[in-house]
Design an enzyme around this catalytic site. Structure first.
Site, PDB file in Angstrom:
ATOM      1  N   GLU A 153      34.465 -35.099  -8.011  1.00 44.55           N
ATOM      2  CA  GLU A 153      35.529 -34.847  -9.315  1.00 44.55           C
ATOM      3  C   GLU A 153      36.885 -35.133  -8.802  1.00 44.55           C
ATOM      4  O   GLU A 153      37.949 -34.553  -9.077  1.00 44.55           O
ATOM      5  CB  GLU A 153      35.484 -33.885 -10.126  1.00 44.55           C
ATOM      6  N   GLU A 311      26.286 -34.491 -13.391  1.00 42.65           N
ATOM      7  CA  GLU A 311      26.240 -33.270 -13.723  1.00 42.65           C
ATOM      8  C   GLU A 311      26.146 -32.866 -15.190  1.00 42.65           C
ATOM      9  O   GLU A 311      26.648 -33.570 -15.923  1.00 42.65           O
ATOM     10  CB  GLU A 311      27.485 -32.283 -13.148  1.00 42.65           C
TER      11      GLU A 311
HETATM   12  C1  GAL Z   1      32.237 -29.471 -12.561  1.00 41.14           C
HETATM   13  C2  GAL Z   1      32.351 -29.385 -11.046  1.00 41.14           C
HETATM   14  C3  GAL Z   1      31.169 -28.451 -10.431  1.00 41.14           C
HETATM   15  C4  GAL Z   1      31.241 -27.443 -11.116  1.00 41.14           C
HETATM   16  C5  GAL Z   1      31.072 -27.535 -12.650  1.00 41.14           C
HETATM   17  C6  GAL Z   1      30.921 -26.360 -13.528  1.00 41.14           C
HETATM   18  O1  GAL Z   1      33.499 -30.160 -13.298  1.00 41.14           O
HETATM   19  O2  GAL Z   1      32.236 -30.645 -10.498  1.00 41.14           O
HETATM   20  O3  GAL Z   1      31.492 -28.174  -9.106  1.00 41.14           O
HETATM   21  O4  GAL Z   1      32.411 -26.595 -10.804  1.00 41.14           O
HETATM   22  O5  GAL Z   1      32.229 -28.459 -12.954  1.00 41.14           O
HETATM   23  O6  GAL Z   1      30.797 -26.709 -14.867  1.00 41.14           O
END
Ligand code: GAL
Length: 683
Positions: A153, A311
Site C-alpha cells: 500500500e 486483500e
Molecule cells: C490494509 C493493509 C493491511 C491491513 C489491512 C487491515 O490496508 O494493507 O496490512 O492493515 O488494511 O484491514
C-alpha cells in the site's frame, strides 16, 4: 511488462505473518495443515518483516523465511513474496533520522506506525535496494515464488529538505526557467513571484496553499517520486529474474498518488477491497457493492487485463466505526463479484490474527480460538473449493464498449479550486452516477484516463473533465467525427494542464463547438436546494422531468438541439435555458449535460442510449432490484456469466437463453432463482 503467467490457477490466499510465530513451531506446523484444509494455494509473506529479516544493520537473517517458503511449497502452497519497505525497522529510524517522514507542517515523525518512510532519502533507497537484493538472490529462482508484492500500500508524501531539493530539480526539468514556471503558476497573483529556485517550497497549511499550479505539480512530483522509489525497489528483483511479475496493492479511490502512473511500472495490478458492508437496516448492499466493482473495473482497465484481489477481510475489519462481520454466505457473494469484475484471485487479510498490537481484533481465517470448525473457516474453504474448479477463468477477458474518462490530475485540480462550490464538488460522485446504471443493468464499463486510447469504444462518457489537455480535446473531437458518441458534462474544459483558465469560450479546445453549446455561468446550489430538468424533446423514452442538484450550468445552444431545459421558481430567469443538448459532429453525436442529475436520469438516459447504439449487456434481461450481472470470456472461448443478489430477499431472473450452473451442472432454462445474497457462476 509481463503477464502473470507463472501460475495457471486462480489464486486463493492471504497475508501470512509467520515472523510473529517463530517461537511457536507448533502454530507454524498447524498453519500449513489448516491452510490446506482451507484450500489456500498461495500466501503473501514478508510484508512487514524487515526487523526479522535484518534485525541489525547488515545482519541478514533469511533462513527462517526460506524454511517457511520451502515448507509451504512442499505442501502445494505458493509464495507471493513481499518486499518489507512498508515498515522501517527501529534501528534504522534511529541511526538515520532522514528516513523518517516530514509532514506538510514541517514536523518530522518519530519512529512508529508504518507507511511513513521518506521515499527520496538516498539512505532508505539504498537500504531497500540492499534488502531486496538479498531477497532476490535467495528467492528469485525459487519455484514457489510467483509474484513480488512491492511495498505494501505505497502511499503518502514527505516534505523534508531532501524532498524539497528533489522537487526543485523536478521543476527545473519541467519548466527550464523560473520565468516559465512563474508564468505557468500565475505567481504575480498576490505577489508570489519566485526569484530563486530555492524560494520554492512544497504546499503547506503554514505556507503556500494558494498557488494551484504549485499544488498540482507537487502532487505530480509525489507520484513521480513514488514511482522512482518503486523502480528502485524492483531493479534488483528484475535483475535477478525478470520473469517474476511485480505488483503493488492499491487502496481503492485513494488519490494521494496517481495510480495510473504507477501502473506503468507494474506487471499486474492488485487492490485491497474493504467496503463498509452491512450499513443498511434492510440489508440492501447494492450501494455498498457498486463502488467496489467500479474500482475493480478501473484496475482491470488500467492494464487491460485481470487484476488480483490482494486483500479483503474474510469476516470483519477492526478500523471502521462499526466493524460488522460479513454475514452468513456473504463472502461467497463478494468473491464472485470480484471474479465477475476481473479478479484472478481472492486473497485475504489475514491468515491468522496476531496476539498483540493494532490488528489483534481484525478478522482472519484463523482467530485466536485456533479452530477450523468456525463459520468463517468453512466459508473461506468453500471459496477455495470453488476457485479450484475455475482454471478456465484465469486470465479471462472482459469486453467493454463503454468507456468513462476519469483523469486523476483533473480530479486533483477541480478539488483544489476555490469555487463555485467548496467542500465537495462531486466529480467522483458524478462519475459513479454514470457507472451505476450500467453496473445495475450488466453492461461492462472500461475506465480510461487522458492518456489512454478510447477510439474503439461505442460510447464515451466524460464526467467533469475540468482540466482538459489540448491533445485530449482533439482526440475526443476525432472520436466523434469518426462516428463516436460522447456525453460531455458541466464543468468540463475550464483549465489547461497548468490549472490556468482557458480564455474564450468553454468547454475549451473546440469542445464547445463539438457540443454546439457555449458556457455562460455556473449556479451552485446548497444541499437543500434543487432545480428540475424538463425534457422538451426526448431522443428516446424519458420521464417528463428529473431532479437536479449541486451545480447547474447555464449554457447557450449554438447549433445544438435542446433536449431539456431548466425548470425553476425564479420568475426572473428565462424558461428556455438548455440543460441537456445534442449535436451532430462529423459522423458522430455529442450530448451535453449541464447539471448534476438524479440517478434516475442517468439510468433512463444512458441505458436507452446504450441500447440505441447496439451495446449488449452481459445478460439481456431486466434484473430485479439488487441483482446484477457481468461476464468474462476465457481463453478457450467459454463465456462465464456471474449473477449476484445484493439483497436479503429471494430473487428470480428471467433468462433470455438457458444457462448452466458451473458448479452443480444444473441447467436453468428461463428462470434463475437466487437466494438471499446468492450468487452463481454460469456458462
Ligand atoms: C490494509 C493493509 C493491511 C491491513 C489491512 C487491515 O490496508 O494493507 O496490512 O492493515 O488494511 O484491514
Amino acid at each position: 511488462m509481463q503477464a502473470l503467467t507463472s501460475y495457471p490457477h486462480m489464486l486463493h490466499g492471504c497475508d501470512y505473518n509467520p515472523e510473529q510465530w517463530l517461537n511457536r513451531p507448533d502454530i507454524l506446523a498447524q498453519d500449513i495443515e489448516q491452510m490446506k484444509q482451507a484450500n489456500i494455494n498461495c500466501v503473501s509473506v514478508g510484508i512487514f518483516s524487515w526487523s526479522s529479516l535484518e534485525p541489525r544493520e547488515g545482519d541478514y537473517q533469511l533462513d527462517w523465511l526460506a524454511n517457511i517458503i520451502n515448507k509451504l511449497y512442499a505442501n502445494g502452497i505458493y509464495t507471493v513474496l513481499a518486499t518489507p519497505s512498508g515498515a522501517k525497522p527501529s534501528w534504522m529510524a534511529k541511526k538515520y533520522p532522514e528516513i523518517r517522514r516530514v509532514s506538510a507542517e514541517r514536523v518530522r515523525d518519530l519512529q512508529g506506525g508504518r507507511h511513513n518512510h521518506c521515499y527520496t532519502s538516498p539512505v532508505y533507497r539504498e537500504k531497500v535496494r540492499q534488502i531486496n537484493t538479498k531477497l532476490a538472490e535467495r528467492f528469485a529462482d525459487h519455484p514457489a515464488v510467483i509474484l513480488w508484492h512491492v511495498s505494501n500500500e505505497i502511499q503518502g508524501e514527505c516534505h523534508c529538505d531532501l524532498c524539497q531539493a528533489a522537487f526543485r530539480e523536478w521543476l527545473k526539468k519541467r519548466y527550464g526557467s523560473l520565468d516559465e514556471l512563474n508564468l505557468a503558476w500565475w505567481t504575480t497573483f498576490w505577489s508570489h513571484t519566485y526569484s530563486d529556485w530555492d524560494e520554492i517550497e512544497s504546499p503547506s497549511p503554514i505556507g503556500e496553499p494558494c498557488i494551484h499550479g504549485l499544488t498540482l505539480d507537487w502532487k505530480r512530483f509525489c507520484t513521480a517520486q513514488t514511482r522512482s522509489f518503486f523502480e528502485n525497489e524492483i531493479a534488483p528483483l528484475k535483475a535477478a529474474n525478470p520473469d517474476i511479475p511485480v505488483t503493488a496493492n492499491f487502496m481503492g479511490f485513494y488519490d494521494g498518488i496517481n495510480y495510473w502512473e504507477l501502473a506503468k511500472s507494474l506487471d499486474v495490478i492488485s487492490w485491497d477491497s474493504y467496503p463498509n458492508w452491512h450499513t443498511q437496516p434492510d440489508g440492501d448492499e447494492t450501494y455498498n457493492a457498486f463502488w467496489a466493482d467500479a474500482f475493480s473495473d478501473m484496475c482491470r482497465s488500467m492494464l487491460g487485463k485481470p487484476f488480483l484481489l490482494m486483500e479483503n477481510t474474510p469476516s470483519q475489519t477492526n478500523w471502521m466505526e462499526v466493524c460488522r462481520p460479513k454475514t452468513w454466505g456473504f463472502l461467497r457473494l463478494t468473491s464472485i463479484a470480484n471474479l465477475a469484475h476481473g479478479a484472478d484471485s481472492i486473497q485475504y487479510f489475514q491468515w491468522r490474527q496476531s496476539r498483540g498490537c493494532a490488528e489483534k481484533f481484525h478478522g482472519a481465517v484463523m482467530t485466536h480460538a485456533n479452530r477450523t470448525d468456525t463459520r468463517v473457516f468453512r466459508e473461506v474453504s468453500g471459496v477455495g473449493a470453488m476457485l479450484k474448479k475455475l482454471d478456465g477463468l484465469c486470465g479471462a477477458k472482459t469486453t467493454a464498449n463503454i468507456a468513462i474518462l476519469y483523469d486523476l490530475e483533473s480530479h486533483w485540480a477541480v478539488n483544489d479550486a476555490k469555487g463555485p462550490r467548496n467542500g465537495s464538488i462531486g466529480d467522483n460522485d458524478l462519475m459513479l452516477r454514470m457507472y451505476l446504471p450500467f453496473w445495475k443493468a450488466g453492461y461492462a464499463v472500461d475506465f480510461v484516463n487522458s492518456e489512454m486510447d478510447f477510439s474503439g469504444c461505442h460510447l464515451l462518457l466524460v464526467p467533469m473533465l475540468y482540466m482538459l489537455r489540448a491533445d485530449v480535446a482533439k482526440r475526443i473531437r476525432d472520436y466523434v467525427k469518426q462516428g463516436g458518441t460522447v456525453l460531455l458534462t458541466l464543468h468540463t474544459g475550464l483549465v489547461d494542464e497548468h490549472d490556468l483558465c482557458y480564455m474564450g469560450d468553454t468547454p475549451a479546445e473546440g469542445l464547445a463547438e463539438l457540443a454546439g453549446i457555449r458556457f455562460l455561468e455556473t449556479d451552485p446550489l446548497y444541499e437543500n436546494q434543487h432545480e428540475t430538468m424538463r425534457i422538451v424533446k426526448a431522443p428516446f423514452p424519458l420521464a417528463e422531468s428529473y431532479k437536479l442538484e449541486r451545480l447547474c450550468e447555464r449554457v447557450a445552444a449554438e447549433g445544438a438541439e435542446v433536449l431539456a431545459v431548466y425548470e425553476h421558481d425564479n420568475p426572473c430567469m428565462p424558461d428556455d435555458l438548455p440543460c441537456l443538448t445534442r449535436s451532430s459532429f462529423g459522423r458522430g453525436t455529442a450530448y451535453y449535460l449541464g447539471a448534476f442529475a438524479e440517478d434516475r436520469f442517468f439510468s433512463d438516459f444512458l441505458i436507452s442510449l446504450a441500447e440505441r447504439l447496439g451495446i449488449q449487456p452481459a445478460i439481456d434481461t431486466t434484473f430485479p432490484h439488487g441483482v446484477v450481472a457481468a461476464a468474462r470470456t476465457g481463453a478457450d472461448g467459454t463465456k462465464y456469466y456471474f449473477v449476484m443478489n445484493w439483497t436479503r430477499e429471494q430473487k428470480s431472473v428471467n433468462l433470455p437463453h438457458p444457462l448452466k450452473d458451473f458448479e452443480t451442472g444444473k441447467v436453468y432454462q428461463n428462470k434463475l432463482p437466487l437466494g438471499p445474497y446468492g450468487a452463481k457462476i454460469l456458462i
